[in-house]
Design an enzyme around this catalytic site. Structure first.
Site, PDB file in Angstrom:
ATOM      1  N   GLU A   1       0.813  -1.221   0.000  1.00 57.95           N
ATOM      2  CA  GLU A   1       0.000   0.000   0.000  1.00 57.95           C
ATOM      3  C   GLU A   1       0.849   1.274   0.000  1.00 57.95           C
ATOM      4  O   GLU A   1       0.736   2.134   0.886  1.00 57.95           O
ATOM      5  CB  GLU A   1      -0.956  -0.003   1.199  1.00 57.95           C
TER       6      GLU A   1
ATOM      7  N   GLU B   1      -6.741  -7.626  -0.767  1.00 58.25           N
ATOM      8  CA  GLU B   1      -7.314  -7.495   0.571  1.00 58.25           C
ATOM      9  C   GLU B   1      -8.752  -7.025   0.474  1.00 58.25           C
ATOM     10  O   GLU B   1      -9.084  -6.152  -0.325  1.00 58.25           O
ATOM     11  CB  GLU B   1      -6.549  -6.473   1.421  1.00 58.25           C
TER      12      GLU B   1
END
Length: 699
Positions: free
Chosen positions: A161, A320
């Protein structure tokens, strides 16, 4: 146009057939080794065939400088692989260990006031630090050399991320890198002065050395908008450059293994230009977390469609999502019964060939201990784990039916999204702080869904001009190139819907002069002289304006003072006469070349757009037949229909968007049903709230 890397997908373990990847982040280093075997037993029970390992394990792998401990990681990867569970192995560089930051505090990023972001969470590193790059790439080389021949590692998970916490850095390292970036982009300092409009407020620059990041300038002051827009571009590029360095280091040693990093694509998730980044990964991967409330499903489907657009219709990887509640909102709402399965299948419908969660086993300590997981605190005797097993069985069934050999079918309609337009509308000196680019595309997606149409969400760099109809929703920046594309598209017969706050400025955030929407006024047949923002921040100000088609405008209204001879007003404003808006055009249809346009000069919200859409589509000559079995427009939006097609066959996903059961006729075999009951005699399926059915269409 940026050259894109060749698409490469993680391949199954030796001896295994290709299946939809299913699993999640696995953090065995948070648990004693005695738990690992039980984890693997339950993973097999749930149908898990892939886990991501080592994402935040730098301190566990490199325990001190140049001292590595791979033994624990070797053991767990070996256990997983022998059980038929593949590994998506992280570079482990997302969060540097304490020994590194204590020795080199200069790798820590600084905020706009010059304060240091100290260790204690994650992503406390600056992407422009040469020292941090040296340490991170050394770890990448060590990881790649150690695992280059491991048969159980099927992909590299590079960092994690990017930009989630370190999007902006205002350090001297960042300053020097920003100066270099500006020199490469503009060539001369005079070009920078022109781009940033530095004649305003005596901001003229004599040399690149005078360029500094947009550091703190005092409360209530206004940063140069051109500089701020470029700093956002630079920050995305700086993180991308760091990713590329990690990627190339891993790829040089393990050339046969695909690499990716996890994006954070959502309706409001715009820290990086993910469409630009999409060209630099072997396959697109995304982390998506649901929006609680009425927009839950629609926002998820919208974001998944945008991922498919970023992936250019290649399969993408949901790296995710959550089984239920997250931990980082002020109030962390759980998912309702059925939503775990439905949400996974929604991402799958929109082109994902991998459905994964954060995380496998719910943590018992640390900042994310209340974040839901596949195996919750309650253990295997829980509804969450039973739903996880149900989804695993559904994915296995769909793999066997051939879904992997299909892709998301192209819609007739595209809604355009532009990261840079979002960044430009975030400036603090705009007509209203209530309007941003990102909100409008998702409202149009929902409005089309209300009318039984599943639109594609596509980045502005994509082939949006190949669609039958296109929406430009508050696309604030229109460069000369995109202006030309708009003109050519409509002139050659395209059907274009354009909203307020579109085409206001060029790619330098310089206003297109002569009236709005600047460079495409003649295409849409309107001239806007000024904006009329709406709100109740002062007594007596307008907070809404009615339209004569029964809808209501909030937040933003265009003052359209003239229309082209070829234009036709579809709806007008109704307001008190002293406002100057009563009777003024609100929605205008126009003809341009061989094409047609509709201009929407107000923020109507998805309900107002949905109500206005039939008339707008009719004026475009766009035929939108109701779905099979739907008697009227009012019921058209009860079900979102998504199709995947290809060599594996044709599949239609049917999602209930309502809070009541719906009966849907089907022409084929229902191969997956969650909260849905099949009536074979009636060739229909009743889908309950939060339910979904997947139909394999007849040949």
């Amino acid at each position: 146009m940026t050259k894109r890397r060749e698409f490469r997908w993680p391949q199954p373990l030796k001896g295994e057939e290709a299946r939809i990847w299913y699993g999640g982040d696995y953090n065995p280093d948070q648990w004693p080794e005695s738990v690992w075997d039980d984890d693997i037993r339950l993973m097999k029970q749930a149908g898990v065939n892939l886990v991501s390992v080592g994402i935040f394990s730098w301190a566990k792998i490199e325990t001190s400088e140049d001292v590595y401990d791979f033994d624990w990681l070797d053991r767990v990867i070996d256990k997983l692989g022998k059980a038929g569970i593949a590994v998506d192995l992280a570079s482990a560089t997302a969060s540097p260990p304490m020994w590194l930051t204590q020795a080199h505090p200069e790798v820590l990023w600084k905020d706009e006031r010059g304060d240091t972001c100290w260790p204690g969470a994650r992503e406390h590193w600056r992407p422009t630090s040469p020292i941090f790059r040296e340490y991170a790439l050394k770890l990448c080389r060590a990881m790649a050399k150690h695992y280059k021949d491991n048969p159980y590692v099927v992909a590299w998970h590079v960092s994690n991320e990017y930009g989630c916490h370190n999007r902006f850095d205002y350090s001297d390292d960042a300053m020097r890198a920003f100066q270099k970036w500006c020199r490469k982009r503009y060539g001369t300092i005079e070009a920078v002065n022109d781009a940033w409009g530095t004649a305003f407020w005596a901001q003229r620059l004599n040399d690149f050395s005078e360029i500094i990041p947009p550091r703190f300038i005092g409360e209530g002051n206004f940063m140069n908008p051109g500089k701020l827009l470029d700093f956002k571009r630079f920050s995305s590029d700086a993180l991308k450059d760091f990713y590329r360095a990690e990627r190339d280091t891993l790829a040089d040693i393990t050339p046969g293994r695909p690499l990716t990093t996890n994006f954070m694509v959502s309706a409001g998730g715009t820290p990086l230009d993910y469409d630009d980044w999409g060209a630099d990964v072997d396959f697109v991967a995304n982390d998506h977390y649901f929006t609680p409330g009425d927009a839950h499903f629609d926002e998820l489907a919208y974001s998944a469609s945008l991922c498919d657009g970023i992936a250019r219709r290649n399969p993408w990887f949901l790296m995710e999502n959550s089984t239920s509640a997250v931990n980082w909102r002020p109030i962390n709402h759980r998912k309702e019964p059925g939503q775990l399965v439905r949400d996974g299948l929604a991402h799958l419908a929109m082109g994902a060939n991998a459905i994964c969660f954060f995380q496998w086993r719910q943590s018992k300590a640390g900042a994310e201990k209340f974040h839901s997981s596949m195996l919750p605190h309650a253990g295997e005797d829980s509804q969450v784990f039973r739903d996880v097993c149900e989804l695993g069985a559904d994915l296995d069934r769909l793999s066997g039916e051939g879904l992997l050999d299909t892709r998301l079918a192209k819609s007739r309609v595209a809604v355009v999204f532009d990261y840079e337009s979002e960044w430009a509308t975030e400036h603090t000196a705009t007509p209203t702080q209530q309007v941003r680019h990102w909100t409008e595309p998702v409202e149009w997606f929902r409005a089309f869904a209300d009318n039984g149409i599943t639109a594609d969400i596509v980045p502005i760099r994509s082939d949006w001009d190949s669609y039958e109809a296109v929406v430009l929703p508050s696309v604030y920046l229109l460069s000369e190139e995109n202006t030309r594309r708009v003109r050519d598209y409509v002139a050659n017969g395209g059907r274009l819907l354009v909203t307020y706050y579109t085409g206001i400025a060029d790619d330098r955030d310089h206003i297109w002069l002569g009236g709005y929407p600047g460079s495409i006024r003649d295409v849409v047949g309107v001239r806007v002289e000024e904006f009329a923002p709406l709100g109740d921040d002062f007594p007596g100000t307008l907070d809404h304006v009615d339209l004569d088609n029964g809808t209501v405008a909030h937040d933003f209204v265009d003052v359209i003072t003239s229309t082209a001879d070829s234009a036709r007003v579809l709806a007008s404003f109704k307001a008190d006469p002293w406002t100057g808006l009563d009777g003024a055009p609100a929605i205008v249809a126009n003809e341009y070349g061989d094409g047609r346009t509709v201009y929407v000069g107000a923020r109507l919200g998805h309900e107002g757009i949905a109500a206005s859409l039939p008339a707008m589509l009719d004026s475009l000559g766009f035929d939108a037949p109701l779905p099979d079995g739907v008697a009227d427009v009012a019921a058209a939006g009860d079900v979102l229909r998504v199709r995947r097609v290809g060599k594996g066959g044709e599949f239609t996903f049917l999602f209930n968007r309502t809070h009541h059961a719906v009966d849907v006729p089907v022409d084929g075999e229902v191969v997956v049903a969650s909260l849905a009951q099949v009536d074979e005699a009636a060739s229909s399926v009743r889908i309950d709230v939060n339910g979904v059915a997947v139909v394999r269409d007849r040949d």
